[in-house]
Motif scaffolding. Structure first.
Motif, PDB file in Angstrom:
ATOM      1  N   VAL A   1      24.094 -50.650 -11.623  1.00  0.00           N
ATOM      2  CA  VAL A   1      23.126 -51.290 -12.514  1.00  0.00           C
ATOM      3  C   VAL A   1      22.428 -52.412 -11.756  1.00  0.00           C
ATOM      4  CG1 VAL A   1      22.801 -52.573 -14.677  1.00  0.00           C
ATOM      5  CG2 VAL A   1      24.553 -50.782 -14.540  1.00  0.00           C
ATOM      6  N   VAL A   2      21.113 -52.444 -11.833  1.00  0.00           N
ATOM      7  CA  VAL A   2      20.310 -53.525 -11.263  1.00  0.00           C
ATOM      8  C   VAL A   2      19.369 -54.022 -12.356  1.00  0.00           C
ATOM      9  CG1 VAL A   2      20.428 -52.643  -8.893  1.00  0.00           C
ATOM     10  CG2 VAL A   2      18.553 -51.922 -10.389  1.00  0.00           C
ATOM     11  N   ILE A   3      18.765 -55.172 -12.122  1.00  0.00           N
ATOM     12  CA  ILE A   3      17.736 -55.656 -13.038  1.00  0.00           C
ATOM     13  C   ILE A   3      16.414 -55.587 -12.291  1.00  0.00           C
ATOM     14  CG2 ILE A   3      16.841 -57.622 -14.338  1.00  0.00           C
ATOM     15  CD1 ILE A   3      19.685 -58.398 -14.988  1.00  0.00           C
ATOM     16  N   THR A   4      15.454 -54.861 -12.876  1.00  0.00           N
ATOM     17  CA  THR A   4      14.131 -54.734 -12.285  1.00  0.00           C
ATOM     18  C   THR A   4      13.083 -54.953 -13.376  1.00  0.00           C
ATOM     19  OG1 THR A   4      13.970 -52.340 -12.676  1.00  0.00           O
ATOM     20  CG2 THR A   4      14.947 -53.044 -10.574  1.00  0.00           C
ATOM     21  N   TYR A   5      11.858 -55.159 -12.928  1.00  0.00           N
ATOM     22  CA  TYR A   5      10.761 -55.350 -13.874  1.00  0.00           C
ATOM     23  C   TYR A   5      10.343 -54.003 -14.444  1.00  0.00           C
ATOM     24  CZ  TYR A   5       6.462 -56.970 -15.966  1.00  0.00           C
ATOM     25  OH  TYR A   5       5.471 -57.270 -16.868  1.00  0.00           O
ATOM     26  N   SER A   6      10.245 -53.927 -15.757  1.00  0.00           N
ATOM     27  CA  SER A   6       9.817 -52.715 -16.437  1.00  0.00           C
ATOM     28  C   SER A   6       8.334 -52.825 -16.794  1.00  0.00           C
ATOM     29  CB  SER A   6      10.624 -52.503 -17.720  1.00  0.00           C
ATOM     30  OG  SER A   6      10.023 -51.511 -18.526  1.00  0.00           O
ATOM     31  N   PRO A   7       7.489 -52.016 -16.163  1.00  0.00           N
ATOM     32  CA  PRO A   7       6.069 -52.032 -16.535  1.00  0.00           C
ATOM     33  C   PRO A   7       5.857 -51.620 -17.997  1.00  0.00           C
ATOM     34  CG  PRO A   7       6.381 -50.905 -14.442  1.00  0.00           C
ATOM     35  CD  PRO A   7       7.743 -51.147 -15.016  1.00  0.00           C
ATOM     36  N   ARG A   8       6.692 -50.733 -18.495  1.00  0.00           N
ATOM     37  CA  ARG A   8       6.552 -50.277 -19.882  1.00  0.00           C
ATOM     38  C   ARG A   8       6.821 -51.406 -20.880  1.00  0.00           C
ATOM     39  NH1 ARG A   8      10.424 -46.177 -23.193  1.00  0.00           N
ATOM     40  NH2 ARG A   8       9.347 -46.385 -25.169  1.00  0.00           N
ATOM     41  N   PHE A   9       7.933 -52.147 -20.645  1.00  0.00           N
ATOM     42  CA  PHE A   9       8.321 -53.211 -21.568  1.00  0.00           C
ATOM     43  C   PHE A   9       7.763 -54.579 -21.161  1.00  0.00           C
ATOM     44  CE2 PHE A   9      11.581 -49.957 -22.238  1.00  0.00           C
ATOM     45  CZ  PHE A   9      11.518 -49.841 -23.617  1.00  0.00           C
ATOM     46  N   LYS A  10       7.220 -54.652 -19.942  1.00  0.00           N
ATOM     47  CA  LYS A  10       6.642 -55.885 -19.401  1.00  0.00           C
ATOM     48  C   LYS A  10       7.647 -57.031 -19.377  1.00  0.00           C
ATOM     49  CE  LYS A  10       1.911 -54.628 -20.558  1.00  0.00           C
ATOM     50  NZ  LYS A  10       2.087 -53.362 -19.995  1.00  0.00           N
ATOM     51  N   LYS A  11       8.871 -56.702 -18.960  1.00  0.00           N
ATOM     52  CA  LYS A  11       9.921 -57.713 -18.803  1.00  0.00           C
ATOM     53  C   LYS A  11      10.993 -57.173 -17.872  1.00  0.00           C
ATOM     54  CE  LYS A  11      10.834 -57.814 -23.250  1.00  0.00           C
ATOM     55  NZ  LYS A  11      11.409 -58.098 -24.563  1.00  0.00           N
ATOM     56  N   TRP A  12      11.860 -58.061 -17.426  1.00  0.00           N
ATOM     57  CA  TRP A  12      12.971 -57.699 -16.553  1.00  0.00           C
ATOM     58  C   TRP A  12      14.098 -57.148 -17.410  1.00  0.00           C
ATOM     59  CZ3 TRP A  12      12.636 -58.096 -11.266  1.00  0.00           C
ATOM     60  CH2 TRP A  12      11.501 -58.738 -10.784  1.00  0.00           C
ATOM     61  N   LEU A  13      14.587 -55.949 -17.045  1.00  0.00           N
ATOM     62  CA  LEU A  13      15.627 -55.273 -17.820  1.00  0.00           C
ATOM     63  C   LEU A  13      16.605 -54.561 -16.896  1.00  0.00           C
ATOM     64  CD1 LEU A  13      13.426 -53.599 -20.585  1.00  0.00           C
ATOM     65  CD2 LEU A  13      15.055 -55.469 -20.921  1.00  0.00           C
ATOM     66  N   PRO A  14      17.853 -54.379 -17.359  1.00  0.00           N
ATOM     67  CA  PRO A  14      18.808 -53.591 -16.578  1.00  0.00           C
ATOM     68  C   PRO A  14      18.348 -52.139 -16.432  1.00  0.00           C
ATOM     69  CG  PRO A  14      19.925 -54.883 -18.272  1.00  0.00           C
ATOM     70  CD  PRO A  14      18.459 -54.965 -18.556  1.00  0.00           C
ATOM     71  N   LEU A  15      18.574 -51.593 -15.247  1.00  0.00           N
ATOM     72  CA  LEU A  15      18.209 -50.218 -14.911  1.00  0.00           C
ATOM     73  C   LEU A  15      19.430 -49.528 -14.315  1.00  0.00           C
ATOM     74  CD1 LEU A  15      15.919 -48.047 -14.426  1.00  0.00           C
ATOM     75  CD2 LEU A  15      15.705 -49.060 -12.139  1.00  0.00           C
ATOM     76  N   LEU A  16      19.772 -48.339 -14.812  1.00  0.00           N
ATOM     77  CA  LEU A  16      20.856 -47.538 -14.252  1.00  0.00           C
ATOM     78  C   LEU A  16      20.294 -46.673 -13.136  1.00  0.00           C
ATOM     79  CD1 LEU A  16      21.828 -48.352 -17.146  1.00  0.00           C
ATOM     80  CD2 LEU A  16      23.136 -46.239 -17.139  1.00  0.00           C
ATOM     81  N   LEU A  17      20.992 -46.633 -12.016  1.00  0.00           N
ATOM     82  CA  LEU A  17      20.540 -45.864 -10.859  1.00  0.00           C
ATOM     83  C   LEU A  17      21.320 -44.562 -10.730  1.00  0.00           C
ATOM     84  CD1 LEU A  17      20.341 -48.767  -8.249  1.00  0.00           C
ATOM     85  CD2 LEU A  17      18.498 -47.860  -9.693  1.00  0.00           C
ATOM     86  N   HIS A  18      20.673 -43.561 -10.162  1.00  0.00           N
ATOM     87  CA  HIS A  18      21.306 -42.288  -9.772  1.00  0.00           C
ATOM     88  C   HIS A  18      21.898 -41.505 -10.944  1.00  0.00           C
ATOM     89  CE1 HIS A  18      20.680 -44.110  -5.929  1.00  0.00           C
ATOM     90  NE2 HIS A  18      21.630 -45.000  -6.102  1.00  0.00           N
ATOM     91  N   VAL A  19      21.221 -41.530 -12.091  1.00  0.00           N
ATOM     92  CA  VAL A  19      21.686 -40.760 -13.252  1.00  0.00           C
ATOM     93  C   VAL A  19      21.171 -39.330 -13.083  1.00  0.00           C
ATOM     94  CG1 VAL A  19      21.642 -40.522 -15.757  1.00  0.00           C
ATOM     95  CG2 VAL A  19      21.624 -42.808 -14.718  1.00  0.00           C
ATOM     96  N   PRO A  20      22.073 -38.336 -12.970  1.00  0.00           N
ATOM     97  CA  PRO A  20      21.620 -36.958 -12.759  1.00  0.00           C
ATOM     98  C   PRO A  20      20.724 -36.476 -13.893  1.00  0.00           C
ATOM     99  CG  PRO A  20      24.029 -37.110 -12.641  1.00  0.00           C
ATOM    100  CD  PRO A  20      23.522 -38.439 -13.092  1.00  0.00           C
ATOM    101  N   MET A  21      19.627 -35.822 -13.538  1.00  0.00           N
ATOM    102  CA  MET A  21      18.682 -35.211 -14.473  1.00  0.00           C
ATOM    103  C   MET A  21      17.866 -36.213 -15.276  1.00  0.00           C
ATOM    104  SD  MET A  21      21.000 -32.049 -15.922  1.00  0.00           S
ATOM    105  CE  MET A  21      22.484 -33.026 -16.166  1.00  0.00           C
TER     106      MET A  21
END
Length: 140
Positions: A59-79
């Motif tokens: 899990v990392v925190i990156t900027y979400s262009p969709r939500f226009k804020k910094w949010l947790p992002l899960l990496l390497h989720v299959p499919m």
């Protein structure tokens, strides 16, 4: 820091879970319908309406262009791509992401913005201590 999401109620239109951080309860979660698509099992992913496969993800925190804020992002989720932990109240508010809040009404999580903020604080603090952050998702 190790986050654990244990799915506790799988319904036709949504999935409710319990989120812990290092073994301590944090909040409840809501996801789309769980479908048995992981680990080579038969099943069919319905785009935008399927909970992610069980597993362990960084899990990392990156900027979400969709939500226009910094949010947790899960990496390497299959499919899946772009799986975030964000605010919302019902399964209609997610296209595969994990919503956090309090499961006070069937099929809903409430006070979601406050719980996203608290969770982000925990993740940032762990990263500042030099810890990796992972989430393990278990179907119970």
């Amino acid at each position: 820091m190790e986050l654990t999401l244990k799915r506790i109620a799988r319904r036709d239109n949504y999935t409710i879970g319990r989120l812990e951080a290092d073994g301590e309860y944090v909040c409840d979660t809501l996801e789309p319908t769980w479908r048995d698509i992981g680990r080579g099992r038969p099943g069919r992913k319905v785009p935008g309406r399927t909970a992610i496969p069980e597993g362990r993800y960084p899990v990392v925190i990156t900027y979400s262009p969709r939500f226009k804020k910094w949010l947790p992002l899960l990496l390497h989720v299959p499919m899946f791509e772009g799986i975030r932990i964000h605010a919302g109240n019902t399964a209609e508010d997610t296209a595969g992401c994990i919503l956090v809040g309090e499961n006070l009404k069937p099929g809903m999580v409430l006070n979601s913005n406050a719980w996203v903020h608290r969770l982000k604080q925990k993740i940032v603090a762990a990263k500042e201590r030099g810890e990796g952050v992972w989430i393990s998702i278990d179907n119970g």
